[in-house]
Enzyme design. Structure first.
Site, mmCIF file in Angstrom:
data_model
loop_
_atom_site.group_PDB
_atom_site.id
_atom_site.type_symbol
_atom_site.label_atom_id
_atom_site.label_comp_id
_atom_site.label_asym_id
_atom_site.label_seq_id
_atom_site.Cartn_x
_atom_site.Cartn_y
_atom_site.Cartn_z
ATOM 1 C CB SER A 1 0.619 -1.680 0.310
ATOM 2 O OG SER A 1 1.644 -2.894 1.217
ATOM 3 C CE LYS B 1 -0.117 -5.601 -0.509
ATOM 4 N NZ LYS B 1 0.035 -4.463 -0.613
#
Length: 186
Positions: free
Chosen positions: A39, A80
């Protein structure tokens, strides 16, 4: 004999103190984490070992483009990038990030976006209304996070906004594997 016993006691004390110091540093200041999944490509790769600075948000607030670790579930932490800050609106349209209606460059994505060919989408368009919770702006003590691999990331678009309470800390140092040792680029 007494000298030998004294040496052993000194060693035991030193080991106990070292163990306590390691515990305090690990618990409150720094911790290791391993990137799990794609990701954050191309910035972070699956299997990168990183150091999380747990102290950074005790004395300050997250900043745009910080790479953060947060509690996504009770037993899973995610890595993230902070995109939106409190009081802001965030939108992506035609691969362009807009903060409060102003275009914002994402230098860490420029190479990937340049490789896009016709009919490919790297970041699907979204607005604040598409984020779970239906916020008009990001509330106080919350951030909007996205993975750098926008087409393959479970981030605020699915999880909703991330509260400061969920943040474990900031990370920017890769210490393993040897060919990846260094700081992440913004």
């Amino acid at each position: 004999m007494a000298k030998k016993k004294s040496e052993w006691l000194d060693w035991i004390k030193a080991l106990i103190i070292a163990g306590l110091l390691a515990f305090v540093v690990r618990m409150f200041f720094f911790a290791p984490i391993v990137v799990d999944g794609p990701s954050m490509l191309p910035t972070l790769e699956n299997g990168d070992h990183m150091i999380v600075n747990k102290f950074s948000y005790t004395i300050g607030d997250p900043e745009r483009f910080d790479i953060v670790v947060f509690h996504a579930t009770l037993d899973k932490d995610y890595i993230k990038r902070v995109i939106g800050l409190p009081g802001e609106t965030v939108e992506v349209k035609d691969e362009i990030l807009y903060i409060n209606g102003e275009e914002v460059d994402e230098p860490f994505l420029n190479d990937k976006i340049a490789q896009i060919t016709n009919n490919q989408v790297y970041t699907f368009d979204f607005t604040m209304e598409d984020i779970p919770g239906e916020y008009q702006t990001i509330p106080d003590d919350h951030v909007l996070v996205l993975g750098d691999n926008r087409s393959n990331s479970t981030d605020s678009r699915l999880l909703g906004l991330i509260s400061y309470d969920q943040l474990v800390g900031e990370t920017s140092i890769i210490y393993w594997p040897p060919n990846r040792i260094g700081f992440t680029k913004e």
